[in-house]
Structures are given as C-alpha cells and as structure tokens.
Enzyme design. Structure first.
Site, PDB file in Angstrom:
ATOM      1  N   TYR A   1       9.694 -21.745  19.979  1.00  0.00           N
ATOM      2  CA  TYR A   1       8.339 -22.306  19.337  1.00  0.00           C
ATOM      3  C   TYR A   1       8.936 -23.341  18.200  1.00  0.00           C
ATOM      4  O   TYR A   1       8.140 -25.105  18.629  1.00  0.00           O
ATOM      5  CB  TYR A   1       7.783 -21.267  18.286  1.00  0.00           C
ATOM      6  CG  TYR A   1       6.335 -21.994  18.306  1.00  0.00           C
ATOM      7  CD1 TYR A   1       5.628 -21.719  19.353  1.00  0.00           C
ATOM      8  CD2 TYR A   1       5.832 -22.285  17.051  1.00  0.00           C
ATOM      9  CE1 TYR A   1       4.353 -22.865  19.306  1.00  0.00           C
ATOM     10  CE2 TYR A   1       4.847 -23.268  16.798  1.00  0.00           C
ATOM     11  CZ  TYR A   1       3.549 -23.103  17.565  1.00  0.00           C
ATOM     12  OH  TYR A   1       2.865 -24.356  17.775  1.00  0.00           O
TER      13      TYR A   1
ATOM     14  N   HIS B   1       4.669 -36.327  16.613  1.00  0.00           N
ATOM     15  CA  HIS B   1       4.926 -34.754  16.293  1.00  0.00           C
ATOM     16  C   HIS B   1       5.426 -34.775  16.850  1.00  0.00           C
ATOM     17  O   HIS B   1       5.941 -32.809  17.461  1.00  0.00           O
ATOM     18  CB  HIS B   1       3.461 -34.271  17.182  1.00  0.00           C
ATOM     19  CG  HIS B   1       2.454 -32.947  16.395  1.00  0.00           C
ATOM     20  ND1 HIS B   1       1.778 -33.570  15.464  1.00  0.00           N
ATOM     21  CD2 HIS B   1       3.564 -31.805  16.983  1.00  0.00           C
ATOM     22  CE1 HIS B   1       1.319 -32.151  15.488  1.00  0.00           C
ATOM     23  NE2 HIS B   1       2.412 -31.223  15.774  1.00  0.00           N
TER      24      HIS B   1
ATOM     25  N   ARG C   1      11.989 -29.899  11.286  1.00  0.00           N
ATOM     26  CA  ARG C   1      12.388 -29.692  12.309  1.00  0.00           C
ATOM     27  C   ARG C   1      14.248 -28.939  11.204  1.00  0.00           C
ATOM     28  O   ARG C   1      14.594 -27.365  11.319  1.00  0.00           O
ATOM     29  CB  ARG C   1      12.858 -29.785  13.273  1.00  0.00           C
ATOM     30  CG  ARG C   1      12.212 -29.298  14.966  1.00  0.00           C
ATOM     31  CD  ARG C   1      12.659 -29.122  15.570  1.00  0.00           C
ATOM     32  NE  ARG C   1      11.658 -29.428  16.740  1.00  0.00           N
ATOM     33  CZ  ARG C   1      11.108 -29.855  17.164  1.00  0.00           C
ATOM     34  NH1 ARG C   1      11.060 -31.789  16.797  1.00  0.00           N
ATOM     35  NH2 ARG C   1       9.796 -29.977  18.641  1.00  0.00           N
TER      36      ARG C   1
HETATM   37  C1  LIG Z   1       6.921 -25.485  14.372  1.00  0.00           C
HETATM   38  C2  LIG Z   1       6.010 -27.021  14.481  1.00  0.00           C
HETATM   39  C3  LIG Z   1       5.461 -26.487  14.051  1.00  0.00           C
HETATM   40  C4  LIG Z   1       4.324 -27.658  13.759  1.00  0.00           C
HETATM   41  N1  LIG Z   1       3.267 -27.393  13.103  1.00  0.00           N
HETATM   42  C5  LIG Z   1       2.632 -28.873  12.790  1.00  0.00           C
HETATM   43  C6  LIG Z   1       1.396 -28.476  11.434  1.00  0.00           C
HETATM   44  O1  LIG Z   1       1.046 -27.447  11.850  1.00  0.00           O
HETATM   45  N2  LIG Z   1       0.365 -29.727  11.342  1.00  0.00           N
HETATM   46  C7  LIG Z   1       1.071 -30.833  11.939  1.00  0.00           C
HETATM   47  O2  LIG Z   1       0.248 -31.815  11.477  1.00  0.00           O
HETATM   48  N3  LIG Z   1       2.495 -31.242  12.605  1.00  0.00           N
HETATM   49  C8  LIG Z   1       2.561 -30.104  12.544  1.00  0.00           C
HETATM   50  N4  LIG Z   1       3.684 -30.570  13.276  1.00  0.00           N
HETATM   51  C9  LIG Z   1       4.829 -31.301  13.209  1.00  0.00           C
HETATM   52  C10 LIG Z   1       5.374 -31.680  11.880  1.00  0.00           C
HETATM   53  O3  LIG Z   1       4.614 -32.138  11.151  1.00  0.00           O
HETATM   54  C11 LIG Z   1       6.814 -33.192  11.893  1.00  0.00           C
HETATM   55  O4  LIG Z   1       5.386 -34.415  13.169  1.00  0.00           O
HETATM   56  C12 LIG Z   1       7.687 -32.625  13.992  1.00  0.00           C
HETATM   57  O5  LIG Z   1       7.968 -31.973  13.613  1.00  0.00           O
HETATM   58  C13 LIG Z   1       8.604 -34.486  13.175  1.00  0.00           C
HETATM   59  O6  LIG Z   1       9.865 -34.239  14.483  1.00  0.00           O
HETATM   60  P1  LIG Z   1      11.164 -33.495  14.186  1.00  0.00           P
HETATM   61  O7  LIG Z   1      10.590 -31.986  13.566  1.00  0.00           O
HETATM   62  O8  LIG Z   1      11.739 -33.274  15.022  1.00  0.00           O
HETATM   63  O9  LIG Z   1      12.111 -34.435  12.701  1.00  0.00           O
HETATM   64  C14 LIG Z   1       5.364 -29.168  13.454  1.00  0.00           C
HETATM   65  C15 LIG Z   1       5.876 -28.996  14.064  1.00  0.00           C
HETATM   66  C16 LIG Z   1       6.774 -28.058  14.356  1.00  0.00           C
HETATM   67  C17 LIG Z   1       8.101 -28.099  14.789  1.00  0.00           C
HETATM   68  O1  LIG Z   2       2.950 -26.730  17.382  1.00  0.00           O
HETATM   69  C1  LIG Z   2       3.159 -27.943  16.652  1.00  0.00           C
HETATM   70  O2  LIG Z   2       3.316 -28.586  16.412  1.00  0.00           O
HETATM   71  C2  LIG Z   2       1.707 -27.674  15.505  1.00  0.00           C
HETATM   72  O3  LIG Z   2       1.546 -28.156  15.109  1.00  0.00           O
HETATM   73  C3  LIG Z   2       1.245 -26.176  15.502  1.00  0.00           C
HETATM   74  C4  LIG Z   2      -0.107 -25.916  14.893  1.00  0.00           C
HETATM   75  C5  LIG Z   2      -0.872 -25.240  15.001  1.00  0.00           C
HETATM   76  C6  LIG Z   2       0.159 -23.556  13.829  1.00  0.00           C
HETATM   77  C7  LIG Z   2       1.415 -23.927  14.924  1.00  0.00           C
HETATM   78  C8  LIG Z   2       2.297 -25.319  15.052  1.00  0.00           C
END
Ligand SMILES: Cc1cc2nc3c(=O)[nH]c(=O)nc-3n(C[C@H](O)[C@H](O)[C@H](O)COP(=O)(O)O)c2cc1C
Ligand SMILES: O=C(O)C(=O)c1ccccc1
Length: 416
Positions: free
Chosen positions: A57, A302, A358
């Site tokens: 995930y 994202h 990450r």
């Molecule tokens: C497991 C996971 C969950 C994430 N959940 C959210 C979230 O709830 N809200 C959001 O705005 N971005 C979410 N993101 C995006 C991160 O905030 C971010 O933009 C992104 O991970 C950046 O890329 P990188 O991790 O490869 O540097 C999520 C990313 C990952 C990997």
């Molecule tokens: O997976 C994601 O990128 C993300 O934004 C997210 C949103 C809700 C729950 C977990 C992750």
C-alpha cells in the site's frame, strides 16, 4: 528540543549531532544504527518487516508506476555544483511559513491509515515530529482521532490539518472547527484525489483500508457526520453499521470532481488560518489557486499514486514558482524526496520547504515512532552535511546557482 539553535543553553538539535552519535555508539558501545541509514536499502528493509499488503500500500503507485519513476528521474537530472572555501558554519535551516518560524525546511506529509503500517500509527509519527519540531500534517483519513494527534503533538508540536474535502458543507465545517479547536493552524486541502487512481497493487490484493474500517475515524467521531449517517441509515451509528458507514464516508471524501475554484472561498471562510492547496502540477492551476485566495501551494503528484504517466513533480516546480512569483505565496514541494540532496535541490529550485512521505512511512513500518525519528534526523543530518560540503550556510541562500541540469539521469532507483 531545537526551539532555539542559535546558541544559548538549548541543547543542539538532534540532527546536528546525529551522524557523530551513530559513529560514537557504533565505535564505543558497538550499537548499530536503529535501522538503515541508506536510502537505497530503506524500502527493502521495510518490505522485510511490514505486512505484505501494508508494504504494498505504501510502496505502490498508480498504473505501471511510470510517475514514480519520473519523480526520481526528475531529481537525477539536476546536479549539485559544490563550492569550496566558503564559510558555511553553522548552518541555518530555519524557514518562515505564514508568519511562523520553523526550525527546518521539512514537514511530515499527510498520510492516511497509519495503523495499517504500525501500531504506533499517527500518534507515534506526530510524537517523533514534535521531538524534532517538524510540522505534522494530519490526514483526514487518519486512524487516530484529531484530539489524539493534538495530545501526541503536545504544546510545542506544530500541526497542520489535511482535508479530503467532504461533499457536504456542514460536515466540512464541523471537521474544520474540531481541527482548529485542537490547535491545528494550517489547512492543507488535497485536490488531486477526486477518487483513488487505478492502483494494481491494491486491486490485486483487494486491499482498501477504509473497507476494513481503517482511516474513517475522523469522520466517525464527527457529530455532524454521525447525525447525517443516522438520518440516512434509519438510526444507525457508524459502529453498528461499519460497512454502510464506510461507504457513506467514502462517498463524502472521494466524491469526484465536484468542486470549483470559486468554492475555495468556502474553506477560507471556515478556516481562520492559512489555506494551502496540495496536488498542483500545472502552472495555470497555480495561477488559479492564487487568484482564488490560496495562501500556499504544494507542488505534488501524490507520489505517483494518482495519474500514471504524469510528469515528474520536480520538473514542474520551477514553472509553478514562476507562475506565482511576487505574490507572497510560498510554494512547497513533494513527490520523490528521499535524501538530503533531494531537499537541497527542491529548495534550490524555489520550494520554501518539502514534505517527506514514504521514507517516514517506511521508518514507521520498521520501528514505529523511533523509526520516524531516525528518518527525520537522518534526512536533516544529510541535508546539513550537503549544505556544508556544497558551501551553503543558510537555506535562504539556496538557488539555481548551486545547480546544473544535465541530459542524463544516471541510474534510476525506481520505486525507491
Ligand atoms: C501510504 C500513503 C498514504 C497517503 N495518504 C495521503 C493522504 O491521506 N492525504 C494526502 O493528501 N496525501 C496522501 N498521500 C500522499 C503524500 O502526502 C505525498 O504527496 C506523497 O506520498 C509524496 O510522494 P513520495 O512519498 O513518493 O515522496 C499518501 C501517500 C502514501 C504513500
Ligand atoms: O493512498 C493514498 O494516496 C491516499 O491518499 C490515502 C487516502 C486515504 C487513506 C489512505 C491513503
């Protein structure tokens, strides 16, 4: 820790001594680092210890993963050009955002469902961030409540709230009120996730945290959501009907492209502090955000989890910075930040600060709160050393004079 690193009696911030601490512990006490310090090994270490679906995930991207590759390649195309014989001590990593001083130019990116990755979940991550005075951006899709995160951050931990914008304005207003009352001061609204993209790694496992009831608690605790869900479901509570409640909550926060730029004014009205838009890539969207009152912009794709085949996020950073130049709108950056050099490059290309995502989640997955602390200290120590060795004393002095773009990217550590 680290409130004042200009001298005085305050202890030095952890990152300034972290490299020496690791050597000392290893040499004198034969204690190895708590986990790897190698960005190229972190992902593999997480894969070994995390549950397979949790690891996938975090690690997975949309489609064939082309955008994740592009994010890393974009960093590889910029090279740092070091200077020598320039005084660069002590480094100053402080940045100002929306009138507040922050010790360092990194923030913890919003990430949902952290209980899936480690039992320490958001409260553990928030505590580690508070220890380094790194702002914690709490996701709407958290597995800890707003109040739990606020308590974990304590009085000193800067905290921002990320909104997945509910379709229902009354629910939106209620969530924002709760977050503001709990001490969250900056609102980040994520605009690139009208719905989850095609994510084969999760589809193949049929893995969706919400369907398991993980990532819904912020909604389920909200009084207006509870009232509306009861009316819709003939009197149920979310606890009594978890599957129905998950469907209702998901349809609120991932409701498709149902908002317009004009509606940003609604958030501006509801939120007394700065409103930052997350997920901007196109300079025209940056101009629209500025015109409609956004106080800040986060350039992000994202982490390659939404549009597969998209351009590397760093490629768009200079264009977005140029689009809002002179308007006093700080541009933040994420997607692909893995090393101190990456932070150096993003700041040099005009980002005021970067979001780390990450690597923190891998740290959390491997060693919980301590793992997050290790990641933050390591990244900052790496940035601090890169600045010293490149001859840059103050993050404010980072600019394109320290960079050169080359035609080759080198080895792409895809999916790093
Ligand atoms: C497991 C996971 C969950 C994430 N959940 C959210 C979230 O709830 N809200 C959001 O705005 N971005 C979410 N993101 C995006 C991160 O905030 C971010 O933009 C992104 O991970 C950046 O890329 P990188 O991790 O490869 O540097 C999520 C990313 C990952 C990997
Ligand atoms: O997976 C994601 O990128 C993300 O934004 C997210 C949103 C809700 C729950 C977990 C992750």
């Amino acid at each position: 820790m680290g409130k004042d690193n200009d001298g005085g009696d305050a202890p030095p911030p952890l990152y300034t001594t972290y490299q020496a601490d690791l050597y000392n512990r290893g040499i004198l006490e034969r204690i190895p680092p708590p986990m790897t310090t190698d960005p190229n090994r972190l992902r593999a270490q997480a894969k070994r210890v995390m549950r397979p679906e949790a690891f996938d995930y975090v690690a997975g991207g949309a489609g064939e993963g082309a955008t994740m590759d592009a994010n890393r390649l974009a960093f590889r195309q910029w090279k740092i050009v070091p200077r020598v014989m320039k005084p660069a001590s002590p480094r100053n990593l402080k940045v100002e955002l929306f009138g507040e001083q922050y010790d360092t130019p990194i923030l913890c990116a919003p990430a949902g469902a952290q209980e899936v990755y480690h039992a320490d979940k958001e409260v553990g991550t928030a505590r580690a961030c508070a220890e380094l005075n790194v702002p914690f951006i709490m996701s709407t899709a958290s597995t800890s409540t707003i109040q739990e995160v606020a308590d974990a951050s304590g009085s000193g931990g800067p905290r921002w709230f990320q909104l997945y914008w509910p379709a229902d304005d009354e629910i939106t207003a209620s969530l924002l009120q709760t977050a503001w009352d709990a001490g969250f001061r900056v609102l980040v609204v994520t605009l690139d996730t009208a719905r989850m993209a095609w994510r084969p790694h999760d589809l193949d496992r049929t893995f969706l945290p919400f369907a398991l009831g993980q990532g819904n608690i912020v909604g389920y605790r909200d009084p207006v959501f509870r009232r509306k869900f009861a009316a819709w479901s003939d009197g149920d509570t979310p606890e009594e009907s978890p599957m129905l409640a998950a469907r209702y909550w998901l349809s609120e926060i991932f409701s498709g492209n149902n908002r317009s730029w004009e509606e940003l004014s609604l958030l501006k009205r509801l939120w007394p502090g700065p409103v930052v838009v997350k997920g901007i890539q196109h300079p025209e969207d940056a101009r629209l955000a500025a015109r409609h009152g956004a106080d800040g912009i986060i350039v992000s794709n994202h982490g390659g989890r939404q549009v597969d085949g998209a351009i590397g996020s760093l490629e768009m950073l200079p264009d977005v910075v140029a689009a809002v130049e002179g308007q006093n709108i700080p541009v933040l950056f994420d997607s692909g930040v893995r090393t101190g050099a990456d932070i150096f490059k993003a700041l040099s290309l005009g980002a005021r600060a970067v979001l780390v995502s990450r690597p923190i989640l891998y740290g959390l997955g491997i060693a919980g709160r301590d793992g997050v602390k290790h990641i933050l200290a390591s990244l900052l120590a790496d940035l601090d050393g890169t600045m010293l060795l490149a001859g840059v004393q103050n993050v404010k002095d980072l600019g394109t004079g320290n960079l050169k773009k080359v035609a080759y990217g080198g080895d792409i550590k895809a999916n790093l």
